[in-house]
Motif scaffolding. Structure first.
Motif, PDB file in Angstrom:
ATOM      1  N   MET A 105     -12.357  58.958 102.843  1.00 34.27           N
ATOM      2  CA  MET A 105     -13.793  59.189 103.065  1.00 34.27           C
ATOM      3  C   MET A 105     -14.255  60.454 102.340  1.00 34.27           C
ATOM      4  O   MET A 105     -13.440  61.287 101.977  1.00 34.27           O
ATOM      5  CB  MET A 105     -14.045  59.377 104.564  1.00 34.27           C
ATOM      6  CG  MET A 105     -14.700  58.189 105.204  1.00 34.27           C
ATOM      7  SD  MET A 105     -15.538  58.673 106.695  1.00 34.27           S
ATOM      8  CE  MET A 105     -14.184  58.936 107.824  1.00 34.27           C
ATOM      9  N   LYS A 106     -15.566  60.565 102.192  1.00 32.66           N
ATOM     10  CA  LYS A 106     -16.110  61.774 101.573  1.00 32.66           C
ATOM     11  C   LYS A 106     -16.304  62.843 102.644  1.00 32.66           C
ATOM     12  O   LYS A 106     -16.548  62.528 103.805  1.00 32.66           O
ATOM     13  CB  LYS A 106     -17.461  61.477 100.912  1.00 32.66           C
ATOM     14  CG  LYS A 106     -17.456  60.258  99.991  1.00 32.66           C
ATOM     15  CD  LYS A 106     -16.544  60.434  98.788  1.00 32.66           C
ATOM     16  CE  LYS A 106     -16.553  59.172  97.924  1.00 32.66           C
ATOM     17  NZ  LYS A 106     -15.477  59.168  96.914  1.00 32.66           N
ATOM     18  N   CYS A 107     -16.237  64.106 102.224  1.00 35.24           N
ATOM     19  CA  CYS A 107     -16.397  65.214 103.172  1.00 35.24           C
ATOM     20  C   CYS A 107     -17.851  65.323 103.635  1.00 35.24           C
ATOM     21  O   CYS A 107     -18.768  65.018 102.875  1.00 35.24           O
ATOM     22  CB  CYS A 107     -16.009  66.528 102.506  1.00 35.24           C
ATOM     23  SG  CYS A 107     -14.268  66.629 102.130  1.00 35.24           S
ATOM     24  N   PRO A 151     -21.338  67.370 104.425  1.00 33.11           N
ATOM     25  CA  PRO A 151     -21.936  68.458 103.638  1.00 33.11           C
ATOM     26  C   PRO A 151     -21.662  69.834 104.232  1.00 33.11           C
ATOM     27  O   PRO A 151     -21.453  69.962 105.440  1.00 33.11           O
ATOM     28  CB  PRO A 151     -23.441  68.167 103.670  1.00 33.11           C
ATOM     29  CG  PRO A 151     -23.644  66.991 104.533  1.00 33.11           C
ATOM     30  CD  PRO A 151     -22.346  66.477 105.021  1.00 33.11           C
ATOM     31  N   PHE A 152     -21.655  70.846 103.365  1.00 31.12           N
ATOM     32  CA  PHE A 152     -21.470  72.236 103.808  1.00 31.12           C
ATOM     33  C   PHE A 152     -22.106  73.158 102.782  1.00 31.12           C
ATOM     34  O   PHE A 152     -22.352  72.742 101.644  1.00 31.12           O
ATOM     35  CB  PHE A 152     -19.977  72.568 103.964  1.00 31.12           C
ATOM     36  CG  PHE A 152     -19.160  72.307 102.722  1.00 31.12           C
ATOM     37  CD1 PHE A 152     -19.056  73.252 101.709  1.00 31.12           C
ATOM     38  CD2 PHE A 152     -18.505  71.081 102.545  1.00 31.12           C
ATOM     39  CE1 PHE A 152     -18.323  73.006 100.559  1.00 31.12           C
ATOM     40  CE2 PHE A 152     -17.774  70.824 101.386  1.00 31.12           C
ATOM     41  CZ  PHE A 152     -17.676  71.792 100.395  1.00 31.12           C
ATOM     42  N   ASP A 153     -22.360  74.394 103.198  1.00 26.62           N
ATOM     43  CA  ASP A 153     -22.801  75.432 102.261  1.00 26.62           C
ATOM     44  C   ASP A 153     -21.572  76.086 101.665  1.00 26.62           C
ATOM     45  O   ASP A 153     -20.587  76.301 102.371  1.00 26.62           O
ATOM     46  CB  ASP A 153     -23.588  76.526 102.993  1.00 26.62           C
ATOM     47  CG  ASP A 153     -24.943  76.038 103.414  1.00 26.62           C
ATOM     48  OD1 ASP A 153     -25.503  75.181 102.709  1.00 26.62           O
ATOM     49  OD2 ASP A 153     -25.421  76.505 104.462  1.00 26.62           O
ATOM     50  N   LEU A 195     -11.760  78.689 102.848  1.00 22.91           N
ATOM     51  CA  LEU A 195     -11.142  77.662 102.007  1.00 22.91           C
ATOM     52  C   LEU A 195     -10.112  78.370 101.130  1.00 22.91           C
ATOM     53  O   LEU A 195     -10.475  79.170 100.272  1.00 22.91           O
ATOM     54  CB  LEU A 195     -12.203  76.972 101.145  1.00 22.91           C
ATOM     55  CG  LEU A 195     -11.706  75.979 100.094  1.00 22.91           C
ATOM     56  CD1 LEU A 195     -10.973  74.807 100.727  1.00 22.91           C
ATOM     57  CD2 LEU A 195     -12.864  75.471  99.239  1.00 22.91           C
ATOM     58  N   GLY A 201      -6.926  74.533 100.311  1.00 27.67           N
ATOM     59  CA  GLY A 201      -7.656  73.301 100.629  1.00 27.67           C
ATOM     60  C   GLY A 201      -6.762  72.104 100.945  1.00 27.67           C
ATOM     61  O   GLY A 201      -7.260  71.012 101.207  1.00 27.67           O
ATOM     62  N   GLN A 202      -5.451  72.298 100.936  1.00 28.07           N
ATOM     63  CA  GLN A 202      -4.556  71.137 101.033  1.00 28.07           C
ATOM     64  C   GLN A 202      -4.401  70.633 102.468  1.00 28.07           C
ATOM     65  O   GLN A 202      -3.860  69.544 102.695  1.00 28.07           O
ATOM     66  CB  GLN A 202      -3.184  71.468 100.417  1.00 28.07           C
ATOM     67  CG  GLN A 202      -3.273  71.958  98.984  1.00 28.07           C
ATOM     68  CD  GLN A 202      -3.916  70.943  98.048  1.00 28.07           C
ATOM     69  OE1 GLN A 202      -3.357  69.881  97.790  1.00 28.07           O
ATOM     70  NE2 GLN A 202      -5.105  71.246  97.534  1.00 28.07           N
ATOM     71  N   VAL A 222      -9.240  70.237 103.346  1.00 31.18           N
ATOM     72  CA  VAL A 222     -10.026  69.169 102.716  1.00 31.18           C
ATOM     73  C   VAL A 222      -9.669  67.785 103.290  1.00 31.18           C
ATOM     74  O   VAL A 222     -10.585  67.020 103.620  1.00 31.18           O
ATOM     75  CB  VAL A 222      -9.934  69.230 101.165  1.00 31.18           C
ATOM     76  CG1 VAL A 222     -10.791  68.132 100.543  1.00 31.18           C
ATOM     77  CG2 VAL A 222     -10.380  70.601 100.663  1.00 31.18           C
ATOM     78  N   PRO A 223      -8.369  67.460 103.469  1.00 33.52           N
ATOM     79  CA  PRO A 223      -8.086  66.180 104.137  1.00 33.52           C
ATOM     80  C   PRO A 223      -8.699  66.105 105.537  1.00 33.52           C
ATOM     81  O   PRO A 223      -9.217  65.056 105.934  1.00 33.52           O
ATOM     82  CB  PRO A 223      -6.552  66.128 104.226  1.00 33.52           C
ATOM     83  CG  PRO A 223      -6.047  67.134 103.274  1.00 33.52           C
ATOM     84  CD  PRO A 223      -7.135  68.122 103.003  1.00 33.52           C
ATOM     85  N   MET A 273     -11.382  67.495 106.563  1.00 29.05           N
ATOM     86  CA  MET A 273     -12.823  67.249 106.404  1.00 29.05           C
ATOM     87  C   MET A 273     -13.070  65.810 105.938  1.00 29.05           C
ATOM     88  O   MET A 273     -14.042  65.179 106.358  1.00 29.05           O
ATOM     89  CB  MET A 273     -13.428  68.250 105.425  1.00 29.05           C
ATOM     90  CG  MET A 273     -13.500  69.660 106.010  1.00 29.05           C
ATOM     91  SD  MET A 273     -13.971  70.922 104.792  1.00 29.05           S
ATOM     92  CE  MET A 273     -15.635  70.407 104.400  1.00 29.05           C
ATOM     93  N   PHE A 299     -11.374  63.258 106.693  1.00 28.76           N
ATOM     94  CA  PHE A 299     -11.248  62.418 107.898  1.00 28.76           C
ATOM     95  C   PHE A 299     -12.372  62.706 108.895  1.00 28.76           C
ATOM     96  O   PHE A 299     -12.434  62.090 109.941  1.00 28.76           O
ATOM     97  CB  PHE A 299      -9.908  62.668 108.592  1.00 28.76           C
ATOM     98  CG  PHE A 299      -8.741  61.993 107.939  1.00 28.76           C
ATOM     99  CD1 PHE A 299      -8.713  60.608 107.790  1.00 28.76           C
ATOM    100  CD2 PHE A 299      -7.665  62.738 107.471  1.00 28.76           C
ATOM    101  CE1 PHE A 299      -7.628  59.983 107.188  1.00 28.76           C
ATOM    102  CE2 PHE A 299      -6.584  62.110 106.866  1.00 28.76           C
ATOM    103  CZ  PHE A 299      -6.561  60.736 106.727  1.00 28.76           C
ATOM    104  N   LEU A 356     -18.304  76.892 103.900  1.00 27.87           N
ATOM    105  CA  LEU A 356     -16.957  77.202 103.442  1.00 27.87           C
ATOM    106  C   LEU A 356     -17.005  78.495 102.647  1.00 27.87           C
ATOM    107  O   LEU A 356     -17.890  78.687 101.798  1.00 27.87           O
ATOM    108  CB  LEU A 356     -16.391  76.086 102.567  1.00 27.87           C
ATOM    109  CG  LEU A 356     -15.968  74.791 103.254  1.00 27.87           C
ATOM    110  CD1 LEU A 356     -15.188  73.912 102.279  1.00 27.87           C
ATOM    111  CD2 LEU A 356     -15.129  75.061 104.500  1.00 27.87           C
TER     112      LEU A 356
END
Ligand code: FAD
Ligand code: FES
Ligand code: FES
Lengths: 286, 166
Positions: A1-3, A5-7, A31, A34-35, A38-39, A41, A43, A51
């Motif tokens: 899935m896509k993350c 949104p965030f600033d 951040l 990110g390993q 990011v996953p 986020m 999910f 971030l």
């Protein structure tokens, strides 16, 4: 899935990062590599509003020996440890464990401090941090504190780190040649999180007796755990095969194992016994 | 969501694109730069289909935000062949050794192997298997991928004989 949104903020200095953390508090997240973030986020298990990317802060990209401690800055990536960063047992132990962390293209990004902040129960770095007695240097705007590993790991993915704090550096003792360090882990596929791991460190005196012993287990409970009884059982005598075997058996009994469908408690205890024994024997074989 | 302009150098060519912060490098390469050779399988770091080189290091492009790559150099599978389309030794070895079937994983494996072969020092069987275990393939059973990369390493003078693990 896509993350979600965030600033996005990319501070250039530690001070700027701390100011951003103070401003965003619970809503902001660091951040690093990110390993893991990011996953999480992707999910949609984490939805930070902001971030704060520390990758452009050059002063955090350090890894140096100082006053008998290895000081590991927040941007020191896993891959850096694949070859010993210091001579002796500490550098060798880190190198031995590094190749078990995820996969090569994840190690080029993921950071040592990120692992400690994320506190996955099966993190190799977390287990080593507890075994060797790491110390975390934690900064927030206008404040600094040192947290020993024993107080750092609180629960699954939970540490002593506050929402407005940065783990700027973790330090490990640089052990001398009288120390023997061992590492062993078991997983079903290369690169997976371990089902059980053991990190061991023994100091031998001139007579070849065990003068100090530390054993930490990972992947078996919510946090890494010390096998205190097992370590104490080795003190004051030579590390004979029988004594190592007995210590491994004690390690297998001294914790409350995580249980799931794939890994029932008795299997996990059996893995702990095998990994502890392998780590101890391996450390003395060289 | 507002977009931020960024500059990427992809396979030596400048790209100026505008991205939301949450856009991954993989999505930016595919959808903003039009370079669809980089594939997305799992989008959470497990499969390696999205592997690209960022400033010379192999990374998972699904775990990196495009905005973080502002000002950086990226290499993708589109940059491997010569301008006239002729395959490089690694690509040719995949072709000749049946290193691909459906081809979905191939760009990731090619970039992973490119990175490994550009690292200093020789590659032996243990290193080959360790590095290539980073990525997943659902078709080949891996043996032909290993053969392809081994063949390319030999051709490029990067191979060192060693014990073959059972
Ligand atoms: C497929 C796959 C397999 C993996 N296998 C393993 C494995 O076998 N063993 C293992 O240990 N790990 C594994 N990982 C996780 C990997 O090691 C991560 O790199 C690590 O857990 C987090 O480090 P990071 O720098 O990537 O942190 P990020 O993902 O950037 O951050 C993780 C968390 O820590 C916080 N954080 C990070 N740095 C700091 C800091 N300096 N101060 C304050 N907070 C901070 C972030 O806000 C976030 O909450 C795997 C990851 C993937 C995708
Ligand atoms: S799509 Fe990036 S690792 Fe699977
Ligand atoms: S060739 Fe089909 S996934 Fe690898």
């Amino acid at each position: 899935m896509k993350c979600p949104p965030f600033d996005y903020h990319a501070p250039r200095s530690q001070a700027e990062a701390l100011a951003l953390l103070a401003r965003h508090g619970e809503e902001g997240k660091i951040l690093a590599g990110g390993q893991s973030l990011v996953p999480t986020m992707a999910f949609r298990l984490a939805r930070p509003a902001s971030l704060i990317d520390i990758n452009r802060i050059a002063e955090l990209d350090t890894c140096r020996a100082e006053a008998n401690r290895l000081r590991i800055g927040a941007l020191a990536r896993h891959a850096r440890f694949e070859r010993p960063v210091v001579p002796g047992p500490t550098g060798a132990l880190l190198a031995r464990a590094a190749e078990h962390i995820a996969h090569a293209p994840i190690r080029t990004r993921g950071t040592f401090c990120g692992s400690l902040a994320h506190a996955d129960p099966a993190s190799e770095w977390c287990c080593i941090a507890l075994a060797l007695g790491a110390e975390m240097r934690v900064l927030r705007e206008g404040g600094e504190r040192l947290v020993p590993a024993a107080d750092w790991f609180q629960a699954v993915f939970t540490t002593a780190l506050g929402p407005d704090e940065l783990l700027a550096e973790a330090s490990l003792p640089i052990l001398g040649p009288d120390w023997r360090c061992g590492f062993a882990e078991f997983n079903r596929r290369a690169g997976d999180f371990a089902l059980a791991m053991a990190v061991t460190a023994l100091r031998l005196d001139v007579a070849g007796h065990v003068a100090e012993a530390r054993i930490a287990l990972g992947g078996v409970a919510g946090t890494p755990v010390l096998a205190r009884e097992a370590a104490a059982s080795l003190l004051g005598a030579p590390p004979t095969p029988d004594r190592l075997r007995a210590a491994a058996a004690l390690a297998a009994e001294g914790f409350e194992p995580t249980e799931d469908a794939q890994v029932p408690a008795d299997y996990r205890r059996d893995l702990v016994r095998a990994m502890t024994r392998r780590a101890l024997e391996g450390s003395l074989a060289a | 969501m507002s977009k931020t302009p960024i500059r990427l150098t992809v396979n030596g060519l400048p790209h100026e694109v505008a991205v939301e912060p949450r856009r991954t490098l993989a999505d930016a390469l595919r959808d903003d730069c039009g370079l669809t050779g980089t594939h997305l399988g799992c989008e959470h770091g497990v499969c390696g289909a999205c592997t690209v080189l960022l400033d010379g290091e192999a990374v998972r492009a699904c775990l990196h935000f495009a905005i973080q790559a502002d000002g950086h150099a990226i290499r993708t599978v589109e940059g491997l062949a010569a301008p006239d389309g002729s395959l490089n030794p690694l690509q040719r070895a995949f072709w000749e050794n049946h290193g691909l079937q459906c081809g979905f994983c191939t760009p990731g494996f090619l970039m992973l192997a490119t990175w490994m072969l550009e690292q200093p020092g020789p590659v032996d069987e243990a290193r080959l298997r360790h590095v290539l275990s980073s990525n997943l393939c659902r078709c080949t059973g891996y043996q032909n991928i290993l053969t392809a990369v081994r063949t390319a390493a030999q051709e490029l003078g990067k191979w060192r004989e060693g014990a073959t693990p059972a």
